[in-house]
Write a protein that holds these residues in place. Structure first.
Motif, PDB file in Angstrom:
ATOM      1  N   GLU A   1      52.999 -15.781  43.700  1.00  0.00           N
ATOM      2  CA  GLU A   1      51.757 -15.986  42.953  1.00  0.00           C
ATOM      3  C   GLU A   1      52.019 -16.013  41.456  1.00  0.00           C
ATOM      4  O   GLU A   1      51.440 -16.835  40.725  1.00  0.00           O
ATOM      5  CB  GLU A   1      50.758 -14.878  43.295  1.00  0.00           C
TER       6      GLU A   1
ATOM      7  N   LEU B   1      36.978 -12.389  43.261  1.00  0.00           N
ATOM      8  CA  LEU B   1      38.146 -12.881  44.000  1.00  0.00           C
ATOM      9  C   LEU B   1      38.993 -11.707  44.474  1.00  0.00           C
ATOM     10  O   LEU B   1      39.044 -10.656  43.834  1.00  0.00           O
ATOM     11  CB  LEU B   1      38.978 -13.816  43.116  1.00  0.00           C
ATOM     12  N   ASP B   2      39.693 -11.927  45.578  1.00  0.00           N
ATOM     13  CA  ASP B   2      40.468 -10.846  46.188  1.00  0.00           C
ATOM     14  C   ASP B   2      41.944 -10.868  45.835  1.00  0.00           C
ATOM     15  O   ASP B   2      42.631  -9.862  45.987  1.00  0.00           O
ATOM     16  CB  ASP B   2      40.340 -10.913  47.721  1.00  0.00           C
ATOM     17  N   ASN B   3      42.459 -12.030  45.395  1.00  0.00           N
ATOM     18  CA  ASN B   3      43.896 -12.138  45.155  1.00  0.00           C
ATOM     19  C   ASN B   3      44.193 -13.267  44.167  1.00  0.00           C
ATOM     20  O   ASN B   3      43.312 -14.065  43.829  1.00  0.00           O
ATOM     21  CB  ASN B   3      44.633 -12.375  46.475  1.00  0.00           C
TER      22      ASN B   3
ATOM     23  N   THR C   1      46.159 -15.836  44.616  1.00  0.00           N
ATOM     24  CA  THR C   1      46.198 -17.164  45.227  1.00  0.00           C
ATOM     25  C   THR C   1      44.833 -17.837  45.094  1.00  0.00           C
ATOM     26  O   THR C   1      44.734 -19.013  44.717  1.00  0.00           O
ATOM     27  CB  THR C   1      46.595 -17.060  46.711  1.00  0.00           C
ATOM     28  N   ASP C   2      43.787 -17.065  45.380  1.00  0.00           N
ATOM     29  CA  ASP C   2      42.438 -17.595  45.214  1.00  0.00           C
ATOM     30  C   ASP C   2      42.130 -17.888  43.741  1.00  0.00           C
ATOM     31  O   ASP C   2      41.436 -18.857  43.416  1.00  0.00           O
ATOM     32  CB  ASP C   2      41.400 -16.606  45.762  1.00  0.00           C
ATOM     33  N   TYR C   3      42.672 -17.043  42.849  1.00  0.00           N
ATOM     34  CA  TYR C   3      42.446 -17.271  41.420  1.00  0.00           C
ATOM     35  C   TYR C   3      43.114 -18.571  40.969  1.00  0.00           C
ATOM     36  O   TYR C   3      42.540 -19.340  40.190  1.00  0.00           O
ATOM     37  CB  TYR C   3      42.996 -16.092  40.612  1.00  0.00           C
ATOM     38  N   TYR C   4      44.298 -18.833  41.468  1.00  0.00           N
ATOM     39  CA  TYR C   4      44.985 -20.081  41.132  1.00  0.00           C
ATOM     40  C   TYR C   4      44.168 -21.281  41.615  1.00  0.00           C
ATOM     41  O   TYR C   4      44.016 -22.274  40.880  1.00  0.00           O
ATOM     42  CB  TYR C   4      46.380 -20.101  41.758  1.00  0.00           C
ATOM     43  N   GLU C   5      43.647 -21.203  42.819  1.00  0.00           N
ATOM     44  CA  GLU C   5      42.816 -22.293  43.342  1.00  0.00           C
ATOM     45  C   GLU C   5      41.570 -22.495  42.479  1.00  0.00           C
ATOM     46  O   GLU C   5      41.134 -23.627  42.238  1.00  0.00           O
ATOM     47  CB  GLU C   5      42.421 -22.007  44.793  1.00  0.00           C
ATOM     48  N   TYR C   6      41.015 -21.389  42.012  1.00  0.00           N
ATOM     49  CA  TYR C   6      39.854 -21.463  41.114  1.00  0.00           C
ATOM     50  C   TYR C   6      40.233 -22.179  39.810  1.00  0.00           C
ATOM     51  O   TYR C   6      39.479 -23.023  39.301  1.00  0.00           O
ATOM     52  CB  TYR C   6      39.352 -20.042  40.831  1.00  0.00           C
TER      53      TYR C   6
END
Length: 271
Positions: free
Chosen positions: A8, A45-47, A49-54
């Motif tokens: 990440e 967000l929980d992690n 990876t989700d932040y990168y997608e955001y």
């Protein structure tokens, strides 16, 4: 409690480098975690990876702006690395006064942070030109990638204690007392600065004419060697012959890869 995996971090660091030129070494992983955990909480967000997608899905630029504000350290102060300002007044301005027939001075503060650098340059020029200043175009361009610091810079409001090292006549002439704790740059000096958001990694520099002086100090410390070399070449291309580049004292220019002429520590000149 959030964690950030090596994968990440590498993904996020690559995104930051591609979009801002900022190079984050692996040892910065915990710093990134510490500065961004509140952002993830606010976004629900929980992690990472989700932040990168955001980040990659945001088309407004707001997410990237928040990210840059969090990971960069905008530490500066009035007359930082003061010998640069003395050289600018005592050598650069006399040279420009003699050689710029159009009387249109083009000076760029790149990575201006909260504005102390361009305001110091504006005050120096006001003092140097005196009553003849009205015959010159002395407006400065000041840019930064962070909307947050540009907003602060354009207001020109500072804690009273931050101007204590400035000359007494500067404090009385160029600052207005707002209250017991804060002062504001005089309106006449604020009008001398054009603040704009600009990413130094942009493929195209959108300027119409070349500059006589570029200040880019303590910005390239965030970049890797390749990015620094490319940016230094762009600065060279965007300077008039005889123009000056000021960089931070902790920064260097590889003489073997640059056509700049060394003048003094952290000051270079285009031949």
């Amino acid at each position: 409690m959030f964690t950030i995996t090596d994968r990440e971090f590498a993904q996020l660091a690559s995104y930051i480098h591609s979009n801002s030129g900022i190079y984050l070494k692996p040892e910065k992983k915990m710093l990134v975690l510490g500065r961004l955990h509140q952002v993830l909480l606010q976004l629900g967000l929980d992690n990472f990876t989700d932040y990168y997608e955001y980040l990659v899905s945001d088309q407004s630029g707001a997410a990237m702006g928040t990210l840059i504000n969090k990971i960069t350290t905008n530490h500066t102060f009035f007359m930082r690395e003061a010998n640069h300002f003395h050289y600018f007044k005592n050598h650069v301005l006399p040279y420009l006064k003699q050689t710029v027939a159009s009387r249109d001075l083009r000076i760029w503060s790149a990575g201006c942070s909260t504005g102390e650098e361009p305001y110091c340059l504006a005050m120096l020029m006001d003092e140097y030109f005196g009553i003849s200043k009205k015959e010159w175009d002395t407006k400065l361009l000041a840019t930064d990638i962070s909307d947050k610091v540009l907003s602060l810079a354009s207001q020109g409001i500072y804690e009273k204690g931050t101007i204590g090292n400035l000359p007494k006549h500067w404090r009385s002439t160029y600052f207005t007392k707002l209250d017991e704790d804060r002062v504001q740059i005089a309106e006449g000096i604020r009008r001398e600065i054009i603040f704009r958001r600009f990413n130094l990694m942009s493929l195209r520099f959108p300027f119409r004419r070349k500059f006589h002086v570029i200040f880019c100090r303590n910005v390239m410390i965030y970049f890797d060697n390749r990015t620094k070399a490319e940016l230094i070449q762009r600065f060279y291309d965007w300077l008039e012959p005889g123009g000056y580049l000021f960089i931070g004292h902790s920064e260097t220019i590889d003489k073997s890869q640059s056509r700049f002429h060394y003048v003094m520590p952290a000051v270079f000149r285009k031949n």
